[in-house]
Motif scaffolding. Structure first.
Motif: not given
Length: 469
Positions: A47-48, A421-423, A428-429, A446-448
């Motif tokens: 995820a990094l 956009v840092v989201g 994802p992390m 998470i996307p929910i």
């Protein structure tokens, strides 16, 4: 003056820039799985990749905002959009070419630094190109033009996984996957970025230089629609990137779908292709110069053409040094057409209104992601790849709602929205931690959550202080 005629060549060149940053951004989804085999990484370590890439958006945009807010001078306005885009492309090229050095060091963290450099260029390119697309043409068709440009961005995200998979696993592979097959691929991309930088620099694209002094200080945060819009961009991009990052892992899981990694990577193109279909449909739906009949006909045709284009392209496989056409059985993907039809209906129900469309599209994605959280087999497969269709209008709708009526704060507001956009680095992390602790299917909560916030923003969050009074 016929601006459509004068700006057509410039706009065509601009769309190639949108294509390239979409193409290179989605390559992260391939790297997440490729680096696992090269460096034996955990989900959190993998995820990094997104954290480094989208973290650059936050840092570079924050620096940009601090410079403009403290000095009252916008850097892009000072040097001109054309020069800004050329410099941005050159930085992208340097970042890609540095992958070759990272391969020689055989260091995962060196690759992350290269990604950060590349993403710095992409960040500056977005700050330049998004407003440039709205300026470059007739008044009243800004949203249509930006959606068309974003459609080419989505073409890049659709072709990126296919081209990247072929180059890394077939063309530049020596029989065993290693860091050099990745670096050679990015070296080729770097050369393209450098060439594009030169083309833009010596092109006839108008610069649109502006020497007007902008407002300094933190007054921009007094605008409710912007401050809540920053969070909306955070959740929109974070949710979209979270799905793109882990959809291959989702499709590979034997308890959910059970695909091979290579096949799952090809189907990633249907997720990103959905964004392209939706954005191209939006470019007609929001075009004020078209009658309803022409809008609906064009939307239907573009949806079908792009779908079959994706189907045909994803059927091209490389086997024993040569290309062959082996598409998936059409019955396995036919249901995707029903979701394109649903997307068409969603545009009609949205009536061209940014807030209403954002709510409708986000509600549909909330339902699809909830099904993906619970389903197995073919149902899980089709709903997860179809979510891209309903992410399509998120960026343009949120962006336009957030900067509406900002006046002298528009430039600062735009850089803050790009910073959000840092989201794409953070969500994802967080999802990777859930994958490690629980499982990949549960992580799609998470996307929910992201969709719930977008529904709120489309209902109430976009309203300015003046509207609420």
């Amino acid at each position: 003056m016929n601006t459509k005629k004068n700006y057509s060549k410039s706009f065509s060149l601009l769309t190639s820039l949108f294509f390239m940053w979409g193409f290179i951004t989605v390559m992260n989804d391939i790297l997440i799985n490729t680096f696992k085999g090269v460096f034996d990484l955990t989900p959190t370590q993998r995820a990094l990749i997104q954290f480094s890439f989208f973290g650059a958006f936050f840092i570079i945009s924050l620096i940009y905002y601090l410079i403009s807010s403290s000095s009252g001078k916008d850097p892009i306005n000072k040097i001109g959009y054309k020069n800004g885009m050329a410099i941005s492309l050159l930085i992208c090229g340097i970042g890609c070419i540095s992958f070759f050095g990272s391969a020689h060091l055989n260091s995962y963290y060196s690759f992350l630094i290269s990604l950060f450099i590349l993403a710095s260029g992409v960040t500056l390119l977005q700050i330049c190109a998004n407003p440039y697309a709205t300026i470059l043409g007739n008044k009243g068709s800004e949203s249509s033009r930006l959606n068309l440009a974003q459609g080419f961005n989505s073409l890049g995200t659709t072709l990126g996984p296919i081209v990247g998979t072929i180059l890394i696993y077939k063309v530049f592979s020596t029989g065993e996957l290693n860091a050099f097959s990745i670096s050679k691929t990015y070296l080729a991309y770097g050369i393209i970025f450098v060439v594009l930088a030169l083309v833009v620099k010596f092109s006839n694209m108008p610069s649109f230089q502006n020497t007007e002094k902008i407002e300094s200080g933190g007054g921009v945060f007094k605008h409710r629609q912007l401050t809540l819009g920053i969070l909306a961009i955070f959740f929109y991009v974070g949710s979209e990137v979270a799905i793109g990052s882990w959809i291959v892992e989702y499709l590979k899981d034997d308890t959910i779908v059970g695909m091979t990694e290579e096949n799952a990577s090809y189907f990633l193109s249907f997720f990103w292709g959905g964004l392209m279909i939706g954005r191209l449909m939006a470019s007609y739906a929001l075009n004020v110069e078209l009658t309803k009949r022409k809008k609906y006909f064009s939307m239907a045709i573009v949806g079908l053409i792009v779908f079959f284009g994706i189907y045909l392209v994803t059927g091209i496989k490389m086997h024993e040094g040569s290309f062959a056409f082996h598409p998936v059985p059409f019955g396995n993907i036919a249901m995707y057409l029903a979701f394109i039809a649903l997307c068409f209906v969603a545009f009609i129900l949205g009536e061209g209104k940014a807030s209403k469309s954002l709510v409708i599209f986000s509600v549909i994605n909330f339902i699809l992601l909830t099904i993906a959280l619970l389903a197995k087999g073919q149902l899980a497969f089709i709903v997860i790849i179809s979510t891209g269709l309903f992410f399509s209008i998120g960026w343009t709708n949120i962006f336009s709602l957030a900067i509406n009526n900002l006046g002298k704060y528009t430039s600062q507001g735009s850089s803050l929205l790009v910073m959000a956009v840092v989201g794409g680095a953070i969500l994802p992390m967080i999802q990777s931690v859930i994958i490690e602790k629980v499982n990949v299917q549960t992580s799609f909560i998470i996307p929910i959550i992201g969709m719930l916030y977008l529904i709120f923003y489309g209902i109430s969050g976009y309203k300015s202080n003046e509207i609420l009074k």
